[in-house]
Design a protein around this motif. Structure first.
Motif, PDB file in Angstrom:
ATOM      1  N   GLY A   6     -13.578  -0.858  -1.624  1.00 55.51           N
ATOM      2  CA  GLY A   6     -14.180  -1.019  -0.309  1.00 55.51           C
ATOM      3  C   GLY A   6     -15.075  -2.221  -0.189  1.00 55.51           C
ATOM      4  N   ILE A   7     -15.116  -3.080  -1.199  1.00 51.92           N
ATOM      5  CA  ILE A   7     -15.987  -4.260  -1.205  1.00 51.92           C
ATOM      6  C   ILE A   7     -15.137  -5.501  -1.485  1.00 51.92           C
ATOM      7  N   LEU A   8     -15.248  -6.488  -0.613  1.00 44.72           N
ATOM      8  CA  LEU A   8     -14.502  -7.739  -0.785  1.00 44.72           C
ATOM      9  C   LEU A   8     -15.380  -8.974  -0.703  1.00 44.72           C
ATOM     10  N   ALA A   9     -16.576  -8.824  -0.174  1.00 48.76           N
ATOM     11  CA  ALA A   9     -17.448  -9.979   0.009  1.00 48.76           C
ATOM     12  C   ALA A   9     -17.769 -10.653  -1.317  1.00 48.76           C
ATOM     13  N   GLU A  10     -17.791 -11.975  -1.295  1.00 44.76           N
ATOM     14  CA  GLU A  10     -18.182 -12.810  -2.429  1.00 44.76           C
ATOM     15  C   GLU A  10     -17.233 -12.667  -3.620  1.00 44.76           C
ATOM     16  N   ARG A  11     -16.029 -12.250  -3.394  1.00 46.76           N
ATOM     17  CA  ARG A  11     -15.035 -12.299  -4.469  1.00 46.76           C
ATOM     18  C   ARG A  11     -14.672 -13.760  -4.714  1.00 46.76           C
TER      19      ARG A  11
ATOM     20  N   TYR B 222      -6.640 -11.750  -6.046  1.00 45.79           N
ATOM     21  CA  TYR B 222      -8.071 -11.857  -6.319  1.00 45.79           C
ATOM     22  C   TYR B 222      -8.427 -10.949  -7.491  1.00 45.79           C
ATOM     23  N   PRO B 223      -9.487 -11.258  -8.221  1.00 44.44           N
ATOM     24  CA  PRO B 223      -9.866 -10.442  -9.382  1.00 44.44           C
ATOM     25  C   PRO B 223     -10.443  -9.107  -8.949  1.00 44.44           C
ATOM     26  N   SER B 224     -10.240  -8.102  -9.789  1.00 50.80           N
ATOM     27  CA  SER B 224     -10.799  -6.773  -9.530  1.00 50.80           C
ATOM     28  C   SER B 224     -12.307  -6.790  -9.786  1.00 50.80           C
ATOM     29  N   PRO B 225     -13.036  -5.764  -9.363  1.00 51.58           N
ATOM     30  CA  PRO B 225     -14.497  -5.770  -9.543  1.00 51.58           C
ATOM     31  C   PRO B 225     -14.934  -5.950 -10.991  1.00 51.58           C
ATOM     32  N   ASP B 226     -14.208  -5.380 -11.937  1.00 49.45           N
ATOM     33  CA  ASP B 226     -14.599  -5.528 -13.334  1.00 49.45           C
ATOM     34  C   ASP B 226     -14.006  -6.773 -13.986  1.00 49.45           C
TER      35      ASP B 226
END
Length: 249
Positions: free
Chosen positions: A171-176, A93-97
């Motif tokens: 710590g955040i995975l929702a809506e990836r 999955y893609p990272s936050p940025d």
């Protein structure tokens, strides 16, 4: 010069030389074998919850619980030099940025070869164990098991639970978005070097990359504070749809 000790040393030196050359030829011979693995992996459902994914987690965080279906044929990876096969499923999955990709292993297993599962015991040549008493039902089951002895490397998994939860450093995975599941393997030989996954389309001599082995892209469902259970259920041929997720403590 021709003492017993010198002759023993010569014999041992000749034996180690022959063993070393045999090992090299065995390791090189597998290069000429054909490897054509195939796999099909599909998402069954995904759920994002908030809590402590491990008992040693210091704080609550979002983590994903992914179930999948797997249909794979790795029989071509087994030959006379294969000891065991290590297989895993990784979620990408893609990272936050969105500048890089993150990966997390959600499931793995070890598949032993026949020689590893049933090793040769030289003591059986000199000793004969007493016959064990078996009931008629046990005899029928044993005979049926011997008749249906599948080749190692066949995987037929339906609605499989993950061994490991997916977590992220943020710590955040929702809506990836654009999450995929992919299968990989590592061939562990008796003699020689380890060989790793060849992707689809890659060719190395008579070795071909896995045909399939990657799921369709899907999105993680959103996380909401409502006490309503949520998960994304996917049937064959459908695109995963986001659903609500409940907070779990």
């Amino acid at each position: 010069m021709h003492s017993t000790l010198v002759r023993a040393q010569n014999v041992f030196g000749f034996f180690t030389t022959v063993a070393f050359c045999t090992a090299i030829l065995t390791a090189l011979s597998v290069v000429f074998t054909t490897q054509e693995p195939s796999a099909k992996i599909e998402l069954r459902n995904v759920q994002v919850v908030k809590g402590r994914p491990h008992y040693y987690s210091p704080k609550k965080e979002e983590y994903a619980h992914i179930k999948f279906d797997l249909d794979a044929d790795f029989t071509s990876l087994f030959n006379w030099n294969t000891k065991q096969l290590f297989v895993w499923v990784v979620a990408t999955y893609p990272s936050p940025d969105a500048s890089s990709l993150s990966q997390a292993v959600i499931w793995d297993t070890i598949i032993n070869s026949h020689s590893q599962s049933h090793p040769f015991n030289p003591l059986q040549l000199f000793t004969k164990p007493p016959p064990a008493k078996k009931s008629s039902k046990a005899k029928k089951q044993s005979a049926k098991k011997q008749e249906v002895d599948p080749e190692p490397g066949i995987l037929r998994l339906k609605n499989t639970k993950p061994k490991y939860q997916v977590t992220d450093i943020s710590g955040i995975l929702a809506e990836r978005t654009n999450v995929t599941l992919e299968i990989g393997w590592n061939v562990q030989p008796w003699v020689g070097a380890l060989t790793w996954t060849l992707g689809e389309g890659q060719v190395l001599g008579r070795w071909k990359g896995v045909e399939g082995g990657k799921s369709k892209a899907f999105d993680m469902p959103p996380l909401k504070k409502k006490s309503v259970g949520s998960e994304t259920v996917v049937s064959s041929g459908e695109t995963p749809q986001a659903a609500e997720a409940s907070a779990v403590i």
